[in-house]
Design an enzyme around this catalytic site. Structure first.
Site, mmCIF file in Angstrom:
data_model
loop_
_atom_site.group_PDB
_atom_site.id
_atom_site.type_symbol
_atom_site.label_atom_id
_atom_site.label_comp_id
_atom_site.label_asym_id
_atom_site.label_seq_id
_atom_site.Cartn_x
_atom_site.Cartn_y
_atom_site.Cartn_z
ATOM 1 N N ARG A 81 0.849 -1.194 0.000
ATOM 2 C CA ARG A 81 0.000 0.000 0.000
ATOM 3 C C ARG A 81 0.884 1.243 0.000
ATOM 4 N NH1 ARG A 81 -2.713 -3.933 2.676
ATOM 5 N NH2 ARG A 81 -4.997 -3.942 2.737
ATOM 6 N N HIS B 220 -0.221 3.293 4.725
ATOM 7 C CA HIS B 220 -0.816 2.231 5.562
ATOM 8 C C HIS B 220 -0.313 0.844 5.145
ATOM 9 C CE1 HIS B 220 -3.877 4.868 7.540
ATOM 10 N NE2 HIS B 220 -3.744 5.551 6.427
ATOM 11 N N ARG C 11 -8.854 -3.876 9.901
ATOM 12 C CA ARG C 11 -7.398 -3.797 9.710
ATOM 13 C C ARG C 11 -6.866 -2.516 10.344
ATOM 14 N NH1 ARG C 11 -3.584 -1.710 6.014
ATOM 15 N NH2 ARG C 11 -1.756 -3.044 5.758
ATOM 16 N N ASN D 1 -9.195 6.522 11.248
ATOM 17 C CA ASN D 1 -7.889 6.584 11.912
ATOM 18 C C ASN D 1 -8.086 6.606 13.420
ATOM 19 O OD1 ASN D 1 -6.231 6.644 9.658
ATOM 20 N ND2 ASN D 1 -6.085 8.873 9.593
ATOM 21 N N PHE E 52 -2.751 15.629 -0.638
ATOM 22 C CA PHE E 52 -2.337 14.362 -0.015
ATOM 23 C C PHE E 52 -1.007 13.830 -0.552
ATOM 24 C CE2 PHE E 52 -2.862 9.698 0.826
ATOM 25 C CZ PHE E 52 -2.894 9.777 2.204
ATOM 26 N N HIS F 232 -12.581 0.931 0.907
ATOM 27 C CA HIS F 232 -12.947 2.081 0.085
ATOM 28 C C HIS F 232 -14.137 2.785 0.724
ATOM 29 C CE1 HIS F 232 -14.041 4.669 -3.088
ATOM 30 N NE2 HIS F 232 -14.837 3.874 -3.759
ATOM 31 N N ARG G 187 -10.871 11.219 -1.532
ATOM 32 C CA ARG G 187 -10.655 9.815 -1.158
ATOM 33 C C ARG G 187 -11.565 8.906 -1.965
ATOM 34 N NH1 ARG G 187 -11.319 8.826 4.996
ATOM 35 N NH2 ARG G 187 -10.174 6.905 4.589
ATOM 36 N N TYR H 99 -9.324 5.323 -3.510
ATOM 37 C CA TYR H 99 -9.237 3.955 -2.978
ATOM 38 C C TYR H 99 -9.431 2.882 -4.047
ATOM 39 C CZ TYR H 99 -8.609 5.889 1.632
ATOM 40 O OH TYR H 99 -8.086 6.566 2.697
ATOM 41 N N ARG I 173 -2.626 -2.118 -6.980
ATOM 42 C CA ARG I 173 -2.096 -3.006 -5.945
ATOM 43 C C ARG I 173 -2.540 -4.447 -6.160
ATOM 44 N NH1 ARG I 173 -3.130 -4.355 -0.657
ATOM 45 N NH2 ARG I 173 -5.316 -3.733 -0.710
HETATM 46 FE FE1 HDE Z 1 -6.352 6.971 3.193
HETATM 47 N N1 HDE Z 1 -5.587 5.883 1.676
HETATM 48 N N2 HDE Z 1 -6.221 8.627 2.063
HETATM 49 N N3 HDE Z 1 -6.950 8.130 4.771
HETATM 50 N N4 HDE Z 1 -6.419 5.368 4.365
HETATM 51 C C1 HDE Z 1 -5.309 4.573 1.719
HETATM 52 O O1 HDE Z 1 -5.873 2.997 0.068
HETATM 53 C C2 HDE Z 1 -6.054 8.649 0.732
HETATM 54 C C3 HDE Z 1 -7.151 9.480 4.764
HETATM 55 C C4 HDE Z 1 -6.931 5.287 5.623
HETATM 56 O O2 HDE Z 1 -6.158 -1.010 6.035
HETATM 57 C C5 HDE Z 1 -4.929 4.004 0.379
HETATM 58 O O3 HDE Z 1 -6.023 0.747 -0.030
HETATM 59 C C6 HDE Z 1 -6.184 9.991 0.229
HETATM 60 C C7 HDE Z 1 -7.895 9.899 5.921
HETATM 61 C C8 HDE Z 1 -6.761 3.950 6.140
HETATM 62 O O4 HDE Z 1 -6.191 -1.180 3.860
HETATM 63 C C9 HDE Z 1 -5.090 5.211 -0.559
HETATM 64 C C10 HDE Z 1 -6.412 10.770 1.325
HETATM 65 C C11 HDE Z 1 -8.122 8.758 6.636
HETATM 66 C C12 HDE Z 1 -6.133 3.240 5.121
HETATM 67 C C13 HDE Z 1 -5.489 6.301 0.407
HETATM 68 C C14 HDE Z 1 -6.454 9.913 2.469
HETATM 69 C C15 HDE Z 1 -7.526 7.662 5.915
HETATM 70 C C16 HDE Z 1 -5.946 4.147 4.031
HETATM 71 C C17 HDE Z 1 -3.616 3.282 0.352
HETATM 72 C C18 HDE Z 1 -6.591 12.279 1.368
HETATM 73 C C19 HDE Z 1 -8.850 8.616 7.981
HETATM 74 C C20 HDE Z 1 -5.690 1.793 5.161
HETATM 75 C C21 HDE Z 1 -3.944 1.801 0.275
HETATM 76 C C22 HDE Z 1 -7.819 12.715 0.894
HETATM 77 C C23 HDE Z 1 -10.221 8.994 7.925
HETATM 78 C C24 HDE Z 1 -6.803 0.872 4.784
HETATM 79 C C25 HDE Z 1 -5.356 1.742 0.103
HETATM 80 C C26 HDE Z 1 -6.349 -0.555 4.890
HETATM 81 C C27 HDE Z 1 -5.384 3.791 2.813
HETATM 82 C C28 HDE Z 1 -5.754 7.550 -0.028
HETATM 83 C C29 HDE Z 1 -6.642 10.404 3.783
HETATM 84 C C30 HDE Z 1 -7.567 6.315 6.406
HETATM 85 C C31 HDE Z 1 -3.911 5.563 -1.413
HETATM 86 C C32 HDE Z 1 -6.054 10.411 -1.200
HETATM 87 C C33 HDE Z 1 -8.351 11.321 6.251
HETATM 88 C C34 HDE Z 1 -7.184 3.436 7.511
HETATM 89 O O5 HDE Z 1 -6.122 5.002 -1.455
#
Ligand code: HDE
Length: 708
Positions: free
Chosen positions: A65, A68, A104, A140, A153, A331, A350, A354, A361
């Site tokens: 990833r 994360h 997760r 989070n 981001f 997602h 977001r 996702y 991936r």
């Molecule tokens: Fe994520 N984030 N994120 N994030 N995020 C990913 O998706 C992204 C954000 C969070 O256990 C990716 O499958 C952008 C906030 C978790 O598989 C990706 C932005 C929060 C996980 C991605 C954010 C999160 C991810 C990487 C800014 C809390 C792990 C791998 C807008 C609310 C999920 C994947 C797991 C994972 C993009 C910001 C939580 C790249 C563009 C805010 C828990 O898609």
């Protein structure tokens, strides 16, 4: 066994009592020698068994990833409470409904093989396999985020990841590029307070909160929508380690959190959280002094309390890390009727990211067919083909509308659980602009600071001194001080002292480089924090409820041959009765001979164990045992470290001598310290009771020098 686990059985493989075969099912008679022209000759291209085995191995890895990457997951169940039926029409939130989940947890910045104890945000992603399809709550362990708009981001992540020229440092924000970015991104200051606090170094994944971060909508059967913020509250309370401890754990056991979750579930100590929501009526959208669409803000629980909706219990470890934990694809756009989005620009971005990232991936558009991602609700549509398609779609049609297939698959109306987007009225100019209601970057940072105990404030100051101390370019440190002054003068002062720098004199500095080329910078410039922002108790770990118990806490008992059996038994029985885990640690492995009774199995040696892996230490009596431990520098370090990290320590009889030896400034002072309990008598002693009481306090911060 829940619906999802039953469904996964289709794909489970068990080699017990089976022959070794190729992937084509051919039984293999020799898997250890390749086919050669003569026993010392070259290997033949013909060897299809060798080729198959090596080819598969060559292709085993998939991209980790992008954020994360390091994570751990578990199966479980979510059960909705009997209350609050009016909030959402989602089936999984209806009273008593039980829904399988897969959750997760992750760190953000580090690679897949990095340490669990990095100072970082923790991901908290829950997949609900509901009867109406998959719902993912991808949150989070902190309720706010660094940036307000998804377009930033990639910049944020590039700044925090290892620097691109030398790929240093791994899983750490303590370096120039991260703080360079932060120093000119004032909207990150609230989140920075969280990440510099003990929330970023949890004691256990089972002991941290989770947050949906963005404002979402819940929509009920009548179509009434309300704004909500999602919260996960751990039943074991919120607990953290100290930073020195975190760094030591990273060496002693980089899998500390992963192991903790795994072991707890294997022991039947299932991890539990309550899901709750803060609810805001639509008409109250603008009654706060911040914007509900701004992910750098939280709603103080004093203003809007958290209403419990149900409980999640994680009760089963995965069978296979790669198949389940690595391939699970979360997602935000995995949604069910009764829940919907808002226009938070971070959330909206977001929604694109996702699915896009899973394509890269997991290698193609059929990732929803991977067993862990499969919905338990039936899937029927006209999507076809693509890499590694599993489904065998029957029939002549793959389009809609059609007459040949009688119009199937049918669209479902709302009364048939069909999803319809909430009909929010939207009207605006197409414009690249940040709303003025987002331009307050310091008030909630100050609210967080104000809400911390002196110990928690000390830890924040130390964290900032550490992180900025690792920064090489001095102008970055200075810019960060300017940012901190906007939040709180005392905080900035204390950090400045640690860095050996003078505090910037003026609060009125242009700090925000994220201003569009043609915009008026004044419109983007936040004012410093007000003096009257107050505090919110829910933001402090120390005032968090649920601290009482010692269930699943790890206690190290240091002993050698000759240990007083009565001491050890009394303590072990009392601790076990409270649900704590007691481990016997001796200079060597094998069996321990106590002063009386049967030999006891040793759980770990002084070489394999360390105090940082335990919550508390007990040194029982017995002269031979105490004398032997006094010869072991590892035993002395064990107790000394436990003391430094403010942990409860107990000793009885001759065991007290070991404690005295570890004192750096006077044995008497050590014995009188908070959280150190001793007893000279055996049998009938109230030592176990006192020790348990001490353990319930978790840590004794009076041993630490306060900076505030
Ligand atoms: Fe994520 N984030 N994120 N994030 N995020 C990913 O998706 C992204 C954000 C969070 O256990 C990716 O499958 C952008 C906030 C978790 O598989 C990706 C932005 C929060 C996980 C991605 C954010 C999160 C991810 C990487 C800014 C809390 C792990 C791998 C807008 C609310 C999920 C994947 C797991 C994972 C993009 C910001 C939580 C790249 C563009 C805010 C828990 O898609």
């Amino acid at each position: 066994m829940n619906e999802k686990l039953k469904e996964l059985d289709r794909n489970r493989e068990d080699s017990t009592d089976q022959f070794l075969t190729t992937n084509q099912g051919l039984r293999v008679s020799d898997d250890q020698n390749s086919l050669k022209a003569g026993s010392r000759g070259p290997t033949l291209l013909e060897d299809f068994i060798l080729r198959e085995k090596i080819t598969h191995f060559d292709h085993e890895r998939i991209p980790e990833r992008v954020v994360h990457a390091r994570g751990v997951a578990a199966h479980g169940i979510f059960e909705a409470y009997d209350s609050n039926t009016d909030l959402s029409r989602a089936h999984f939130l209806q009273p008593g409904v039980k829904t399988p989940v897969f959750t997760r947890f992750s760190t953000v910045a580090g690679s897949r093989g990095s340490t669990d104890l990095a100072r970082d945000v923790r991901g908290f992603a829950v997949k609900f396999y509901t009867e109406e399809g998959v719902f993912d709550l991808v949150g989070n362990n902190m309720p706010v985020f660094f940036i307000q708009d998804a377009i930033k981001f990639p910049d944020l992540i590039h700044a925090v990841k290892p620097e691109p020229n030398n790929e240093i440092p791994q899983a750490a924000s303590a370096h120039d590029t991260f703080w360079d970015f932060i120093s000119v991104t004032p909207e990150s200051m609230h989140m920075i307070m969280w990440v510099m606090s003990d929330r970023a170094i949890p004691r256990s994944l089972r002991m941290m909160e989770g947050f949906g971060v963005h404002t979402f909508r819940l929509i009920n059967k009548e179509g009434k929508a309300r704004f909500v913020k999602f919260h996960w509250k751990p039943m074991l309370g919120v607990h953290s380690v100290v930073w020195d401890e975190a760094q030591l754990i990273s060496g002693r056991d980089p899998d500390f959190h992963r192991r903790d979750l795994w072991d707890a579930i294997e022991n039947g100590d299932f991890a539990e959280w309550e899901l709750g929501v803060q609810v805001v009526e639509e008409e109250d959208e603008h009654k706060f002094d911040f914007d509900l669409l701004d992910s750098t803000k939280l709603i103080p629980e004093e203003l809007v309390p958290v209403v419990p909706l149900g409980k999640m219990t994680l009760n089963r470890n995965p069978d296979n890390y790669f198949a389940e934990t690595e391939q699970v694809a979360f997602h935000l756009g995995h949604l069910v009727p009764g829940i919907d989005f808002t226009n938070d620009p971070l959330l909206q971005g977001r929604l694109f990211s996702y699915t896009d990232t899973q394509l890269k991936r997991l290698g193609g558009p059929n990732f929803h067919e991977i067993p862990i991602n499969r919905s338990v609700a039936p899937v029927h549509n006209n999507q076809r083909d693509g890499h590694m398609r599993q489904e065998i779609n029957k029939g002549q049609t793959s389009y809609s509308p059609n007459k040949i297939a009688g119009g199937c698959p049918f669209q479902a109306g709302q009364d048939m659980s069909g999803f319809t987007s909430y009909a929010e009225r939207v009207d605006g100019q197409k414009i690249r602009e940040r709303s003025e209601s987002f331009v307050d970057h310091y008030n909630q940072a100050k609210l967080f600071w104000n809400s911390q105990s002196d110990t928690e404030k000390t830890h924040i100051v130390k964290a900032l001194r550490f992180e900025l101390g690792k920064v090489k370019m001095e102008d970055i440190r200075k810019r960060m001080l300017v940012q901190l002054v906007q939040v709180d003068q005392t905080l900035a002062n204390l950090v400045a002292q640690g860095l050996g720098l003078d505090l910037p004199s003026s609060k009125d500095v242009q700090l925000n480089l994220g201003v569009p080329a043609d915009a008026d910078p004044a419109k983007y410039q936040s004012k410093p924090a007000r003096d009257d922002v107050g505090s919110s108790q829910a933001l402090s770990i120390e005032s968090h409820p649920g601290k009482q118990g010692i269930k699943t806490r790890q206690v190290a008992v240091l002993a050698a041959d000759g240990v007083k059996a009565a001491d050890l038994k009394a303590m072990k029985d009392a601790l076990t009765a409270e649900g704590a885990m007691v481990k016997l640690i001796a200079p060597r492995l094998g069996m321990l001979k106590p002063d009386s009774g049967e030999a006891m199995k040793i759980d770990g040696s002084l070489q394999t164990e360390a105090s940082v892996l335990y919550d508390a230490v007990y040194v029982p009596g017995g002269k031979a045992s105490a004398d032997a431990l006094l010869q072991e520098s590892d035993a002395i370090r064990f107790v000394r470290e436990a003391f430094q990290h403010c942990k409860p320590i107990a000793a009885s009889g001759e065991g007290v001598e070991l404690l005295k030896t570890t004192a750096s400034s006077g044995a008497e002072k050590l014995l009188e310290s908070d959280g150190v309990v001793t007893s000279t008598e055996t049998g009938g002693s109230d030592l176990p009771e006192k020790f348990i009481k001490a353990m319930k306090q978790h840590r004794f911060w009076s041993r630490e020098k306060s900076l505030v």
